[in-house]
Design a protein around this motif. Structure first.
Motif, PDB file in Angstrom:
ATOM      1  N   GLY A  61       1.032  -1.007   0.215  1.00 18.25           N
ATOM      2  CA  GLY A  61       0.214   0.291   0.100  1.00 18.25           C
ATOM      3  C   GLY A  61       1.060   1.379   0.003  1.00 18.25           C
ATOM      4  N   ARG A  62       0.546   2.009  -1.048  1.00 19.16           N
ATOM      5  CA  ARG A  62       1.271   3.437  -1.005  1.00 19.16           C
ATOM      6  C   ARG A  62       0.844   4.388  -0.175  1.00 19.16           C
ATOM      7  NH1 ARG A  62       4.524   0.076  -3.588  1.00 19.16           N
ATOM      8  NH2 ARG A  62       5.079   0.306  -4.832  1.00 19.16           N
ATOM      9  N   GLY A  63      -0.145   4.014   1.068  1.00 22.51           N
ATOM     10  CA  GLY A  63      -0.968   5.442   1.511  1.00 22.51           C
ATOM     11  C   GLY A  63       0.457   5.889   2.865  1.00 22.51           C
ATOM     12  N   LYS A  72      -4.489  -7.981   1.613  1.00 20.78           N
ATOM     13  CA  LYS A  72      -5.492  -6.786   2.154  1.00 20.78           C
ATOM     14  C   LYS A  72      -7.378  -7.356   1.489  1.00 20.78           C
ATOM     15  CE  LYS A  72      -5.248  -2.171   3.187  1.00 20.78           C
ATOM     16  NZ  LYS A  72      -5.815  -1.044   3.638  1.00 20.78           N
ATOM     17  N   ASN A  89      -8.244   6.466  -0.659  1.00 26.25           N
ATOM     18  CA  ASN A  89      -8.008   7.045   0.623  1.00 26.25           C
ATOM     19  C   ASN A  89      -7.186   8.721  -0.594  1.00 26.25           C
ATOM     20  OD1 ASN A  89      -7.091   8.920   2.449  1.00 26.25           O
ATOM     21  ND2 ASN A  89      -6.203   7.442   3.084  1.00 26.25           N
ATOM     22  N   ASP A  91      -7.274  11.621   0.671  1.00 23.91           N
ATOM     23  CA  ASP A  91      -6.952  12.629   1.617  1.00 23.91           C
ATOM     24  C   ASP A  91      -5.016  13.653   1.621  1.00 23.91           C
ATOM     25  OD1 ASP A  91      -8.785  14.018   3.360  1.00 23.91           O
ATOM     26  OD2 ASP A  91      -7.007  13.666   4.686  1.00 23.91           O
ATOM     27  N   GLU A  92      -4.438  12.655   1.343  1.00 22.60           N
ATOM     28  CA  GLU A  92      -3.150  13.364   0.967  1.00 22.60           C
ATOM     29  C   GLU A  92      -2.838  14.851   1.402  1.00 22.60           C
ATOM     30  OE1 GLU A  92      -1.768  14.573  -3.341  1.00 22.60           O
ATOM     31  OE2 GLU A  92      -0.895  12.688  -2.412  1.00 22.60           O
ATOM     32  N   GLY A  93      -2.140  14.679   3.053  1.00 25.03           N
ATOM     33  CA  GLY A  93      -3.314  15.673   3.747  1.00 25.03           C
ATOM     34  C   GLY A  93      -1.655  15.217   4.759  1.00 25.03           C
ATOM     35  N   TYR A 177      -6.655  16.887   8.595  1.00 24.66           N
ATOM     36  CA  TYR A 177      -5.491  15.871   8.138  1.00 24.66           C
ATOM     37  C   TYR A 177      -5.751  14.335   8.851  1.00 24.66           C
ATOM     38  CZ  TYR A 177      -1.598  13.420   9.231  1.00 24.66           C
ATOM     39  OH  TYR A 177       0.121  12.085   9.463  1.00 24.66           O
ATOM     40  N   GLY A 180      -7.594  11.554   6.977  1.00 21.06           N
ATOM     41  CA  GLY A 180      -6.345  10.783   5.913  1.00 21.06           C
ATOM     42  C   GLY A 180      -6.357   8.710   6.482  1.00 21.06           C
ATOM     43  N   GLU A 181      -6.305   9.109   7.927  1.00 25.21           N
ATOM     44  CA  GLU A 181      -6.302   7.721   8.577  1.00 25.21           C
ATOM     45  C   GLU A 181      -7.722   7.790   8.758  1.00 25.21           C
ATOM     46  OE1 GLU A 181      -6.344   4.394  11.492  1.00 25.21           O
ATOM     47  OE2 GLU A 181      -8.128   6.336  11.016  1.00 25.21           O
ATOM     48  N   GLU A 182      -7.056   5.679   7.766  1.00 25.96           N
ATOM     49  CA  GLU A 182      -8.770   5.023   7.177  1.00 25.96           C
ATOM     50  C   GLU A 182      -9.811   5.015   7.726  1.00 25.96           C
ATOM     51  OE1 GLU A 182      -6.480   1.219   6.455  1.00 25.96           O
ATOM     52  OE2 GLU A 182      -6.675   0.215   8.168  1.00 25.96           O
ATOM     53  N   VAL A 215      -9.769  -0.002   2.271  1.00 22.46           N
ATOM     54  CA  VAL A 215      -9.900   1.375   1.932  1.00 22.46           C
ATOM     55  C   VAL A 215      -7.929   1.486   1.004  1.00 22.46           C
ATOM     56  CG1 VAL A 215      -8.874   3.776   2.987  1.00 22.46           C
ATOM     57  CG2 VAL A 215     -10.631   2.430   3.514  1.00 22.46           C
ATOM     58  N   ASN A 216      -8.076   2.170   0.577  1.00 19.11           N
ATOM     59  CA  ASN A 216      -6.315   1.954  -0.303  1.00 19.11           C
ATOM     60  C   ASN A 216      -5.950   3.357  -1.007  1.00 19.11           C
ATOM     61  OD1 ASN A 216      -6.660  -0.919  -1.558  1.00 19.11           O
ATOM     62  ND2 ASN A 216      -5.179  -0.389  -0.529  1.00 19.11           N
ATOM     63  N   ASN A 217      -5.134   3.457  -0.872  1.00 14.98           N
ATOM     64  CA  ASN A 217      -4.370   5.046  -1.815  1.00 14.98           C
ATOM     65  C   ASN A 217      -4.772   5.347  -3.336  1.00 14.98           C
ATOM     66  OD1 ASN A 217      -1.763   6.160  -2.554  1.00 14.98           O
ATOM     67  ND2 ASN A 217      -2.844   7.616  -1.053  1.00 14.98           N
ATOM     68  N   THR A 220      -1.762   3.123  -5.130  1.00 10.48           N
ATOM     69  CA  THR A 220      -2.338   1.893  -5.327  1.00 10.48           C
ATOM     70  C   THR A 220      -3.229   1.111  -5.434  1.00 10.48           C
ATOM     71  OG1 THR A 220      -2.062   2.020  -2.329  1.00 10.48           O
ATOM     72  CG2 THR A 220      -2.539  -0.248  -3.212  1.00 10.48           C
TER      73      THR A 220
HETATM   74  C1  LIG Z   1      -2.692  10.141  10.973  1.00 15.78           C
HETATM   75  C2  LIG Z   1      -2.590   9.428   9.696  1.00 15.78           C
HETATM   76  C3  LIG Z   1      -2.885  10.482   8.603  1.00 15.78           C
HETATM   77  C4  LIG Z   1      -3.040   9.789   7.244  1.00 15.78           C
HETATM   78  N1  LIG Z   1      -2.796  10.190   6.163  1.00 15.78           N
HETATM   79  C5  LIG Z   1      -3.091   9.063   5.159  1.00 15.78           C
HETATM   80  C6  LIG Z   1      -3.381   9.526   3.519  1.00 15.78           C
HETATM   81  O1  LIG Z   1      -3.422  10.767   3.382  1.00 15.78           O
HETATM   82  N2  LIG Z   1      -3.633   9.303   2.445  1.00 15.78           N
HETATM   83  C7  LIG Z   1      -3.809   8.269   2.653  1.00 15.78           C
HETATM   84  O2  LIG Z   1      -3.662   7.171   1.427  1.00 15.78           O
HETATM   85  N3  LIG Z   1      -3.261   7.195   3.913  1.00 15.78           N
HETATM   86  C8  LIG Z   1      -3.315   8.068   4.765  1.00 15.78           C
HETATM   87  N4  LIG Z   1      -2.885   7.078   6.115  1.00 15.78           N
HETATM   88  C9  LIG Z   1      -3.075   5.004   6.060  1.00 15.78           C
HETATM   89  C10 LIG Z   1      -4.791   5.014   5.856  1.00 15.78           C
HETATM   90  O3  LIG Z   1      -4.728   4.814   7.257  1.00 15.78           O
HETATM   91  C11 LIG Z   1      -4.514   3.674   5.322  1.00 15.78           C
HETATM   92  O4  LIG Z   1      -3.165   3.022   5.971  1.00 15.78           O
HETATM   93  C12 LIG Z   1      -4.377   3.652   3.891  1.00 15.78           C
HETATM   94  O5  LIG Z   1      -5.006   4.920   3.350  1.00 15.78           O
HETATM   95  C13 LIG Z   1      -4.345   2.525   3.501  1.00 15.78           C
HETATM   96  O6  LIG Z   1      -4.060   2.726   1.581  1.00 15.78           O
HETATM   97  P1  LIG Z   1      -2.601   1.581   1.423  1.00 15.78           P
HETATM   98  O7  LIG Z   1      -3.238  -0.013   2.130  1.00 15.78           O
HETATM   99  O8  LIG Z   1      -2.961   1.789  -0.261  1.00 15.78           O
HETATM  100  O9  LIG Z   1      -1.326   1.673   1.623  1.00 15.78           O
HETATM  101  C14 LIG Z   1      -2.622   7.871   7.333  1.00 15.78           C
HETATM  102  C15 LIG Z   1      -2.721   7.595   8.992  1.00 15.78           C
HETATM  103  C16 LIG Z   1      -2.835   8.117   9.942  1.00 15.78           C
HETATM  104  C17 LIG Z   1      -1.726   7.068  10.977  1.00 15.78           C
END
Ligand SMILES: Cc1cc2nc3c(=O)[nH]c(=O)nc-3n(C[C@H](O)[C@H](O)[C@H](O)COP(=O)(O)O)c2cc1C
Ligand code: SF4
Ligand code: FES
Lengths: 425, 170
Positions: A61-63, A72, A89, A91-93, A177, A180-182, A215-217, A220
């Motif tokens: 996962g690239r998030g 997953k 996801n 949200d890119e914060g 911000y 962005g946490e899923e 939930v995926n970035n 991803t």
């Molecule tokens: C505080 C916090 C902020 C996050 N912000 C983002 C975000 O902006 N974009 C994102 O893709 N994942 C973010 N994540 C990670 C997500 O919780 C989640 O792991 C992710 O979206 C999973 O996608 P992936 O498996 O494709 O990476 C954040 C996690 C935390 C703890």
């Protein structure tokens, strides 16, 4: 498609067509291969074949967390009688991260195609893109592309004559911000304040409205079309084992050519900064490199040759995170930077865990005092203690990310801290 | 719809908006998910989201006022107060800070004679420092009413301010 680490020859996964003019329109996207392989997937691929290809690909996962995507997807329970949801996801914060924006504004159909394929594999009927509110232009571009996709029967009922139907909706966040946490993202999409939930249950089992949810970035999901077309084994051969494929690095700070660069995993930090980003604004070696977004621990000059992989960066003491590389040369004021990042964390803490709510405020206040020349040696001790007590005692990882810059400053640059104490030392 | 009675005249959605809201609600498994989109509509139509507007929205979506208030107050992009006609949001997080954002804010504050967070007496400009805008390659980044401007210099800001004051742009 072959991948080399020479900047001039790199063939990319998400950014292959990023510079093609009007790539956001369906006509141009189609000329460059968009949706060409989709009918084959819908006709000839089963759900388990897709998940197997994703597992074989080794895509993580690239998030930020780097969790294997195929795994997953395999956790989603089937035949529960409840709908399964797919949430992108966007949200890119995380300060320093700006890659998903480019995928969405320049190549939105790549994301849509990846979501259709993911949705097909998971049996999804309703999918959502949760995009940060500030990205108004990007959400308009996404919406226009989605409209075109509906009109071409790439979304909606019986996609391309198949049995598969899926809707896709763009949902704008509004400047938080933490969304962005899923699990905070899920709360927010349910129309509530974005406060992370306790895990377990994990979203795969109980997510959006209590239903199985993936939930995926953005990056991803945008990697899925190439993986299914060329095969999981093809993807696994790029990069190094356990760290496969390419990764987009968003490089900012004191480099001459800041920007997004998609490079094979395993490319070194030095090559990224010198060959791609045109080197530093001042001097030859960075003072600090934050490798994975502002919440990851700092690396220093001694790590300049670290290969860009999840494992190598972890060995060096940090995280690859979202691939947001913030570079500082010798002119950086590290105390001011740490104070600014502490302000960010205090501002963005959702407030439901005491160590995070109180800790982030403490850190900001004490660092501000030290920066203003009123700090004492006791303050420095307090900073370290407070930061160390925040991690691992909270619902989500924001608190740990808030502590990282402070602990990094104290560990690597005690002399910079002492300089601020002056006569109070 | 009972809360409608509390809404002031200008803070009622038009029939077209209400029809649009009915469509938005259908996109989600529950009507509460439509709250953020509807708050954006209110902000677009009324400039900011007053208490009256919040009561009206609670009525339209069948929510308790508290559920609406919780969301309005949690998210920074929902505003309960009017801002200047031009909202100048300067990112001062890491990438922008390392490329002159603080100096830019100081320059803007001096030119406009206000502090960050304030609005000029003529109601034209508000300056706000914001968190990373997700565009750090363009540092320093300024959003002018939600449009991104990248690699912004003091001269760029001066030019914008002059144009607005001369009525050259609306
Ligand atoms: C505080 C916090 C902020 C996050 N912000 C983002 C975000 O902006 N974009 C994102 O893709 N994942 C973010 N994540 C990670 C997500 O919780 C989640 O792991 C992710 O979206 C999973 O996608 P992936 O498996 O494709 O990476 C954040 C996690 C935390 C703890
Ligand atoms: S760690 Fe902080 S941001 Fe995360 S849930 Fe707890 S209080 Fe909220
Ligand atoms: S730090 Fe300013 S846009 Fe990211």
């Amino acid at each position: 498609m072959t991948i080399s680490s020479d900047p001039k020859q790199v063939k990319q996964i998400c950014f292959d067509n990023i510079n093609v003019p009007d790539m956001n329109t369906l006509a141009v996207a189609r000329e460059h291969g968009a949706y060409a392989f989709l009918p084959t997937v819908l006709k000839e691929f089963s759900s388990s074949k897709i998940i197997d290809e994703m597992k074989t690909s080794g895509l993580r996962g690239r998030g930020g967390a780097g969790f294997p995507t195929g795994l997953k997807w395999s956790f989603v329970p089937r035949n529960t009688g409840k709908p399964t949801y797919l949430l992108c996801n966007a949200d890119e914060g995380e300060p320093g991260t700006f890659k998903d924006r480019d995928i969405m504004r320049f190549d939105p159909h790549l994301l849509i195609e990846g979501m259709i394929m993911a949705g097909f594999a998971l049996g999804v009927k309703d999918a959502y893109i949760y995009i940060r509110g500030e990205f108004l232009h990007e959400s308009n571009v996404m919406n226009a592309a989605i409209q075109e996709a509906y009109a071409a029967n790439l979304l909606g009922e019986n996609i391309l004559g198949s049995e598969f139907s899926m809707n896709l909706v763009v949902h704008r966040g509004a400047g938080a911000y933490i969304c962005g946490e899923e699990t905070a993202l899920i709360e927010s999409l349910e129309g509530k304040a974005g406060r992370p939930r306790f895990k377990p249950p994990f979203p795969a089992v109980e997510g959006f409205y209590g239903c199985p949810t993936v939930v995926n970035n953005v990056e991803t999901l945008a990697s899925v079309p190439a993986i299914l077309e060329y095969g999981g084994a093809w993807h696994a051969a790029i990069g190094i084992p356990n760290n496969t494929g390419c990764k987009i690095f968003s490089v900012s700070g004191h480099v001459n050519k800041p920007g997004n660069y998609e490079v094979p995993m395993g490319t070194t930090m030095r090559v990224l900064i010198e060959d791609y980003c045109g080197g530093l604004q001042h001097g030859t070696v960075p003072k600090v490199i934050i490798p994975g977004g502002s919440s990851t621990p700092w690396l220093t000059a001694e790590h300049y040759d670290v290969p860009l992989t999840y494992d190598d960066i972890m060995k060096a003491g940090s995280f690859l995170g979202s691939g947001a590389v913030i570079v500082m040369d010798e002119t950086a004021d590290l105390m001011a930077l740490t104070r600014r990042l502490a302000h960010f964390s205090a501002h963005e803490s959702c407030g439901q865990c005491t160590p995070c709510r109180e800790g982030t405020g403490w850190l900001e206040r004490v660092i501000t005092r030290v920066e203003n020349g009123q700090g004492t040696q006791d303050d420095v001790t307090v900073l370290g203690d407070a930061a160390r007590h925040m991690a691992g005692r909270t619902i989500c990882a924001l608190a740990e990310g808030a502590a990282a810059p402070v602990l990094s400053l104290l560990k690597h640059f005690p002399e910079d801290v002492q300089a601020y104490l002056g006569e109070n030392a | 719809m009972s809360a409608d009675a509390n809404a002031s005249r200008e803070e009622r959605f038009s029939d077209a908006r209400l029809a649009e809201i009915a469509e938005v609600v259908k996109r989600y498994p529950g009507a509460q998910s439509a709250l953020m989109p509807v708050l954006y509509m209110a902000q677009e139509d009324f400039g900011y989201i007053s208490m009256d507007a919040q009561k009206m929205i609670a009525g339209v979506l069948g929510l308790r006022l508290m559920q609406v208030r919780e969301v309005v107050t949690f998210y920074t992009m929902f505003r309960e107060q009017p801002t200047g006609k031009y909202l100048l949001e300067v990112c001062t997080n890491a990438g922008c800070m390392l490329n002159g954002a603080n100096e830019l804010v100081a320059h803007m504050c001096e030119t406009l004679g206000i502090k960050q967070g304030e609005t000029t007496p003529d109601g034209l400009f508000t300056i706000a420092e914001v968190e990373c805008a997700g565009a750090c390659a363009g540092a320093p980044v300024v959003q002018v009413n939600n449009t991104y401007h990248e690699k912004v210099t003091a001269a760029d800001m001066d030019a914008l301010i002059t144009k607005v004051r001369d009525g050259a742009i609306q």
